[in-house]
Scaffold this active site. Sequence first.
Site, short mmCIF file in Angstrom:
data_model
loop_
_atom_site.label_atom_id
_atom_site.label_comp_id
_atom_site.label_asym_id
_atom_site.label_seq_id
_atom_site.Cartn_x
_atom_site.Cartn_y
_atom_site.Cartn_z
CB SER A 13 9.26 -6.75 -3.73
OG SER A 13 8.41 -5.64 -3.94
CE LYS A 60 7.31 -4.26 -0.61
NZ LYS A 60 6.77 -4.39 -1.95
CB SER A 93 5.03 -7.54 -2.90
OG SER A 93 6.22 -7.31 -2.69
#
Length: 408
Positions: free
Chosen positions: A76, A79, A136
């Site tokens: 993640s 991101k 997330s």
Amino acid sequence: MIKLKKLALLLLIFSLFFLSLTPLTAWAEPDTDATEEELEDELPFDVDAKSALLMEATTGEILYEKDADAKYPPASITKIMTLLIALEAIEEGKTDWNDTVEVSENAWRMKGSEMFLEIGQEVTVDQLLQGISVVSANDACVALAEHLYGSEEMFVQIMNQKAQQLGMKNSHFENTTGLPHENHYMSARDIAILSAYTINNYPKILELESQREFTFNDIVQYNRNPLLGRFPGADGLKTGWTTEAGYCLAGTAKQNNFRLISVILNSPNLSSRLSSTEAVLNYGFRNYIFKVMVDKGEVVGEAPVPDGKDKEVAASTQNSLGAVITLPDEDRLETQVIYDKLSAPIEKGDRVGEMHILLENEILSRVTLVAEQDIEKTNFAVIALRQVGGFFKNMTTGLVDMIKGIFE
């Protein structure tokens, strides 16, 4: 016989003399005053992760690294790029914080971390960005991508273009979420480059990433960043985990006007990810300072403009100028101004040179100098007179120096 005795005595005297010049190191006490270089050699340490890096956010100086250019699944941490593209789109007017997005079935079907969007539900861009930052949310990433560029695939193309622009040489994206894909990877150095760029240009990301909890559809979820509320000055940035990526964390903290960015990739568990992150951040804050030498917009000199109506233009710093140093080096820093070869006309804000911070003739950092006012071009006659005047001035100076040399 007497001569031999005298010779032996003479040899003994010479031997004692040379022995007095030789240090008796065999019996010397250990040197406890290690040099700064020796101490620094002992400071870098290993961390319980495949890859790691510590960067100062303003200058980009690397203070610690371990296998920093190797390609790893970022999970993640991906991101951060997703958020950057969205923040740029807002700045460019492609969307607004309050614009509404209708959730597609494609976004709704996303697995993993989510903010629990419903098919057909209308949600604001602001809510999607909070969902991505705090929990997330994979579903929010896809919904946002479709809103901005029509599909996740098109959005990913923009992500890869941005990576190239930022000089991220060991990164490639296949999705907006960081879900596993054999051709989706980042390096610790690239993550730090991306993080520093985003923080410096879009500080709003820290406001989003430092939120401790997020409520949507009456579901309360909490920020997974273990630094928040624990490490002094921590206000970001992004955690990540998949089986392939291991435990990852791009962290950032600010102490005493000094921001550091840490990256830990492929750590074996939650506790080692946290301890490794705290270790590198503590190393940076305890051993380095950020010394500001000149503030943004400060006038530092006059740059010559030979063909301008005004022969000089005030030069000011485009940004503040500082350097990352160890405390003993603070009083050894010097500054240097180098002007470009200028020609009128010059507009306010045009580049006119550079200012450097030096430590023992090594450039630690630099800043662009810009013109403080407009300078118009003068006519040919004035330029010619200046050149003639300059010639005679130089000739007179040379003659005076020559006469001084004769009589000194």
